[in-house]
Design a protein around this motif. Structure first.
Motif, PDB file in Angstrom:
ATOM      1  N   THR A   1       0.836  -1.210   0.000  1.00  0.00           N
ATOM      2  CA  THR A   1       0.000   0.000   0.000  1.00  0.00           C
ATOM      3  C   THR A   1       0.865   1.252   0.000  1.00  0.00           C
ATOM      4  OG1 THR A   1      -1.763  -1.150   1.206  1.00  0.00           O
ATOM      5  CG2 THR A   1      -1.782   1.265   1.258  1.00  0.00           C
ATOM      6  N   GLY A   2       1.914   1.236   0.827  1.00  0.00           N
ATOM      7  CA  GLY A   2       2.768   2.417   0.944  1.00  0.00           C
ATOM      8  C   GLY A   2       3.493   2.764  -0.340  1.00  0.00           C
ATOM      9  N   PHE A   3       4.120   1.789  -0.974  1.00  0.00           N
ATOM     10  CA  PHE A   3       4.960   2.087  -2.131  1.00  0.00           C
ATOM     11  C   PHE A   3       4.191   2.106  -3.453  1.00  0.00           C
ATOM     12  CE2 PHE A   3       8.521   1.338   0.700  1.00  0.00           C
ATOM     13  CZ  PHE A   3       9.456   2.234   0.214  1.00  0.00           C
ATOM     14  N   ILE A   4       3.113   1.361  -3.560  1.00  0.00           N
ATOM     15  CA  ILE A   4       2.390   1.306  -4.830  1.00  0.00           C
ATOM     16  C   ILE A   4       1.259   2.326  -4.883  1.00  0.00           C
ATOM     17  CG2 ILE A   4       1.026  -0.148  -6.364  1.00  0.00           C
ATOM     18  CD1 ILE A   4       4.028  -0.811  -6.203  1.00  0.00           C
ATOM     19  N   TYR A   5       0.526   2.493  -3.793  1.00  0.00           N
ATOM     20  CA  TYR A   5      -0.648   3.371  -3.818  1.00  0.00           C
ATOM     21  C   TYR A   5      -0.375   4.756  -3.246  1.00  0.00           C
ATOM     22  CZ  TYR A   5      -3.189  -0.893  -4.913  1.00  0.00           C
ATOM     23  OH  TYR A   5      -3.625  -2.051  -5.510  1.00  0.00           O
ATOM     24  N   ILE A   6       0.539   4.881  -2.281  1.00  0.00           N
ATOM     25  CA  ILE A   6       0.815   6.201  -1.695  1.00  0.00           C
ATOM     26  C   ILE A   6       2.009   6.853  -2.389  1.00  0.00           C
ATOM     27  CG2 ILE A   6       1.417   7.452   0.409  1.00  0.00           C
ATOM     28  CD1 ILE A   6      -0.033   5.334   2.006  1.00  0.00           C
ATOM     29  N   TYR A   7       3.154   6.181  -2.348  1.00  0.00           N
ATOM     30  CA  TYR A   7       4.324   6.727  -3.051  1.00  0.00           C
ATOM     31  C   TYR A   7       4.052   6.773  -4.553  1.00  0.00           C
ATOM     32  CZ  TYR A   7       9.105   7.130  -4.818  1.00  0.00           C
ATOM     33  OH  TYR A   7      10.240   7.539  -5.469  1.00  0.00           O
ATOM     34  N   GLY A   8       3.413   5.750  -5.063  1.00  0.00           N
ATOM     35  CA  GLY A   8       3.018   5.738  -6.470  1.00  0.00           C
ATOM     36  C   GLY A   8       3.782   4.708  -7.278  1.00  0.00           C
ATOM     37  N   GLY A   9       3.065   3.737  -7.837  1.00  0.00           N
ATOM     38  CA  GLY A   9       3.716   2.721  -8.646  1.00  0.00           C
ATOM     39  C   GLY A   9       4.377   3.290  -9.878  1.00  0.00           C
ATOM     40  N   ASN A  10       3.754   4.278 -10.518  1.00  0.00           N
ATOM     41  CA  ASN A  10       4.345   4.882 -11.712  1.00  0.00           C
ATOM     42  C   ASN A  10       5.612   5.656 -11.373  1.00  0.00           C
ATOM     43  OD1 ASN A  10       2.313   3.922 -13.437  1.00  0.00           O
ATOM     44  ND2 ASN A  10       0.975   5.646 -12.943  1.00  0.00           N
ATOM     45  N   ARG A  11       5.602   6.310 -10.218  1.00  0.00           N
ATOM     46  CA  ARG A  11       6.809   7.022  -9.788  1.00  0.00           C
ATOM     47  C   ARG A  11       7.924   6.028  -9.482  1.00  0.00           C
ATOM     48  NH1 ARG A  11       6.980  11.852  -5.314  1.00  0.00           N
ATOM     49  NH2 ARG A  11       9.198  12.325  -5.511  1.00  0.00           N
ATOM     50  N   LEU A  12       7.552   4.896  -8.895  1.00  0.00           N
ATOM     51  CA  LEU A  12       8.546   3.873  -8.595  1.00  0.00           C
ATOM     52  C   LEU A  12       9.146   3.308  -9.877  1.00  0.00           C
ATOM     53  CD1 LEU A  12       9.798   2.216  -6.237  1.00  0.00           C
ATOM     54  CD2 LEU A  12       8.026   0.511  -6.649  1.00  0.00           C
ATOM     55  N   ILE A  13       8.347   3.188 -10.912  1.00  0.00           N
ATOM     56  CA  ILE A  13       8.854   2.708 -12.206  1.00  0.00           C
ATOM     57  C   ILE A  13       9.893   3.669 -12.770  1.00  0.00           C
ATOM     58  CG2 ILE A  13       8.171   2.356 -14.622  1.00  0.00           C
ATOM     59  CD1 ILE A  13       5.597   1.067 -13.544  1.00  0.00           C
ATOM     60  N   LYS A  14       9.674   4.965 -12.608  1.00  0.00           N
ATOM     61  CA  LYS A  14      10.668   5.942 -13.055  1.00  0.00           C
ATOM     62  C   LYS A  14      11.967   5.788 -12.269  1.00  0.00           C
ATOM     63  CE  LYS A  14       7.307   9.438 -14.555  1.00  0.00           C
ATOM     64  NZ  LYS A  14       6.799  10.821 -14.351  1.00  0.00           N
ATOM     65  N   ASP A  15      11.843   5.482 -10.972  1.00  0.00           N
ATOM     66  CA  ASP A  15      13.048   5.245 -10.171  1.00  0.00           C
ATOM     67  C   ASP A  15      13.804   4.019 -10.686  1.00  0.00           C
ATOM     68  OD1 ASP A  15      12.349   7.383  -8.564  1.00  0.00           O
ATOM     69  OD2 ASP A  15      11.383   6.136  -7.038  1.00  0.00           O
TER      70      ASP A  15
END
Length: 629
Positions: free
Chosen positions: A484-498
């Protein structure tokens, strides 16, 4: 300033980088992050992850689950859950740890509101380290006992009581009264009049009366069993020796500890399949006697998902810790796929070795295979040792088996303790990074002292209690919060850019699969398992011994103590933040300024510009943001 040791730009008000490089013993020249250290090479990273993922559950839990859930049919949901849940979540944790090069506490700079998840991981690993060390001590004791010939549990010796027997005792009921003692070989008594009296095998009595000196229940603690306490001390010393210099020493040890168990399993497999009755055992495991109709039962799919989740040690903090020592551009996708597949294949490989010997044991006793198969401690320390005692050169096979159990357990213990020491050193880098050896010794010493109650006569009850209440439900709650924290709050799309900052650009089709798993499939599987585990929970037992009410209540208190830090830390941070409640929540759900790649050279324009915007927003002066590259 430019650090003369590593040539990287190092700009801060208090530069202690070169000082740490000289005083810390767990770094080497050429490390990407000298003050923290990196894996010396790719092999050390992969072997450590393999050693951590492949634990005792692969050896003593998976074979029983496969047998219970239809044999070979169970492999279908087992490997399907690997693809849908195992690899995606393993990949996710590799990404998070590698991107910021921090342990389970500091990775939550991405979502400060949920930093309590990292604290829960550390506390959970502390409990696991205590009882896992005790299991390693059990294997050490049996390994030393295997030097005796014949094996001490091969027959009822002076330590046994009158209930010990290699074969069950049968009485003949004549005219309503038991008048004679018969053996199974005597066929003159009609089968309808035979009364079988349950007896304990020598291996079962040896485990209870000699190895554990087991008391009647959790209420009867009794004194410390000193031979187990000494084995516990020895296993602690092995752990200290391997971790004394952090990953620089443990990375060398895993060349042996992660590979040698496969040699032993292969030896046991070759010996097992040559025994009479071995074929029946293997067929019951994954062969022609597989029951495909089991696939229609929901319990089978739940067991497959649970075993996949726990065997890969997802959300324990271990994967985050190990990946934090990777180089920034390491291909963590390859790591996740290779380690996850090796883990599942090893489970099948070990299961064949186990069931081939159990099939021979069933053949000797003339029993169905189901009557000799057990799980957990019963398989590792009762059923399998008893089967080995029937083989020629039984001392050799027993020694090899318990050496394998010892090494597999030790390999997992390395990472469990590494999680604790890494979090402590990352939280206090100026103080603790230069004292890594002392920190390791103190941590292992505390784990040893806390493990002493688990080597009393009631120790096995404490080990079972900790195993039940510190892993099952707790791990699922932590995992659901992490996703929930990394995919829905931090953002899965943002994580993909990382991720693309580390791996380079990927096609839309490549990310389509990972988005589907991270956003929908994997979270749904975790939530279903969590709900099912809560609904179907049964109080723990050890054999036929029931736990007292206060023991079950204490177990739930342990679970609550691990999980409670997630809401406590969130409330604390909300109270300390400034502004309206909505602004506080929004601020704590946004990455902090410390969330970024560890080195400036890896941050690129994306993160450097974001920092500049934050600095402008926080000041009334016209700040000129200059590039640091």
């Amino acid at each position: 300033c430019i650090c003369i040791s590593c040539k990287y730009n190092f700009c801060c008000k208090k530069c202690y980088h070169c000082l740490l490089l000289k005083s810390d013993t767990h770094v080497e020249d050429g490390d990407e992050i000298p003050e923290r250290g990196n894996w010396s090479n790719k092999a050390e990273n992969l072997l450590t992850m393999v050693g951590y993922a492949i634990g005792l559950g692969n050896i003593w839990r998976f074979p029983y689950l496969a047998y219970k859930n239809g044999g070979g049919a169970f492999l279908i949901p087992y490997f399907l859950m690997l693809v849908l849940c195992g690899i995606p979540l393993f990949f996710l944790e590799n990404v998070i740890g590698q991107f910021c090069s921090q342990g389970p506490l500091n990775v939550w700079r991405a979502v400060p509101l949920l930093q309590g998840v990292g604290l829960s991981m550390v506390i959970m690993n502390s409990f696991v380290a205590i009882y896992y060390n005790v299991i390693i001590a059990y294997s050490l004791y049996y390994m030393f006992a295997s030097f005796q010939s014949p094996l001490p549990w091969s027959s009822c010796l002076s330590w046994a009581d009158s209930n010990c027997s290699k074969t069950p005792t049968v009485y003949c009921n004549v005219s309503g009264a038991v008048v004679s003692n018969w053996t199974l070989e005597n066929r003159t008594c009609p089968s309808s009049d035979m009364i079988t009296v349950p007896m304990q095998s020598p291996s079962e009595q040896y485990w209870d009366r000699v190895a554990l000196q087991r008391s009647s229940g959790l209420d009867e603690t009794g004194p410390v069993v000193w031979h187990l306490a000494l084995c516990l001390l020895l296993s602690t010393m092995f752990t200290v020796a391997a971790l004394i210099k952090g990953i620089k020493s443990s990375g060398k040890v895993v060349y042996f500890t992660a590979t040698f168990p496969y040699v032993i399993i292969l030896i046991l497999l070759i010996r097992g399949v040559t025994l009479e009755g071995a074929r029946d055992g293997v067929e019951f495991f994954i062969g022609s006697q597989s029951n495909m109709t089991k696939l229609m039962e929901a319990q089978v799919w739940k067991d497959a998902a649970t075993q996949t989740f726990f065997s890969l040690a997802i959300s324990t903090g271990g994967i985050l810790t190990l990946s934090s020592y990777n180089n920034f551009h390491n291909n963590m996708f390859l790591d996740a796929a290779v380690v996850s597949i090796i883990n599942h294949v090893t489970s099948v490989f070990a299961g064949i070795a186990i069931f081939s010997v159990l099939g021979h044991m069933a053949f000797l006793y003339g029993k169905p295979i189901g009557e000799v198969v057990k799980e957990g401690f019963g398989l590792a320390f009762i059923a399998y040792p008893e089967a080995l005692s029937k083989l020629p050169i039984s001392t050799l096979w027993s020694f090899l088996f318990f050496l394998m159990i010892f090494i597999v357990g030790l390999d997992s213990q390395f990472t469990i303790l590494e999680v604790i020491t890494t979090c402590l050193s990352d939280a206090n880098p100026e103080t603790l990074r230069s004292k890594r050896s002392l920190l390791t010794i103190m941590t292992c010493g505390v784990v040893y002292l806390l493990g002493l109650p688990c080597v009393t006569r009631a120790g096995i009850y404490w080990v079972t209690l900790l195993d039940t209440f510190t892993i099952n439900t707790v791990l699922l709650v932590v995992s659901s919060t992490e996703v929930t924290g990394f995919i829905y709050i931090y953002g899965g799309n943002r994580l993909i850019k990382d991720i693309e900052m580390m791996l380079g650009k990927k096609s839309f089709c490549f990310w389509l699969w990972w988005r589907a798993c991270w956003f929908v499939i994997s979270p749904c599987i975790v939530v279903v398992i969590l709900f099912w585990s809560c609904v179907s929970f049964e109080p723990p037992t050890y054999g036929k011994v029931q736990y007292p009410d206060w023991g079950v209540a204490l177990g739930w208190c342990i679970s609550a103590f691990v999980i409670i830090w997630i809401p406590v830390v969130a409330v604390y941070k909300l109270l300390r933040a400034e502004g309206s409640p909505w602004k506080r929540l929004k601020l704590l759900c946004s990455p902090s300024e410390e969330w970024r790649p560890y080195l400036d050279i890896h941050r690129g324009e994306r993160y450097s510009e974001e920092r500049c915007h934050r600095r402008r927003a926080g000041s009334t002066n016209n700040i000129k943001c200059e590039s640091k590259f």
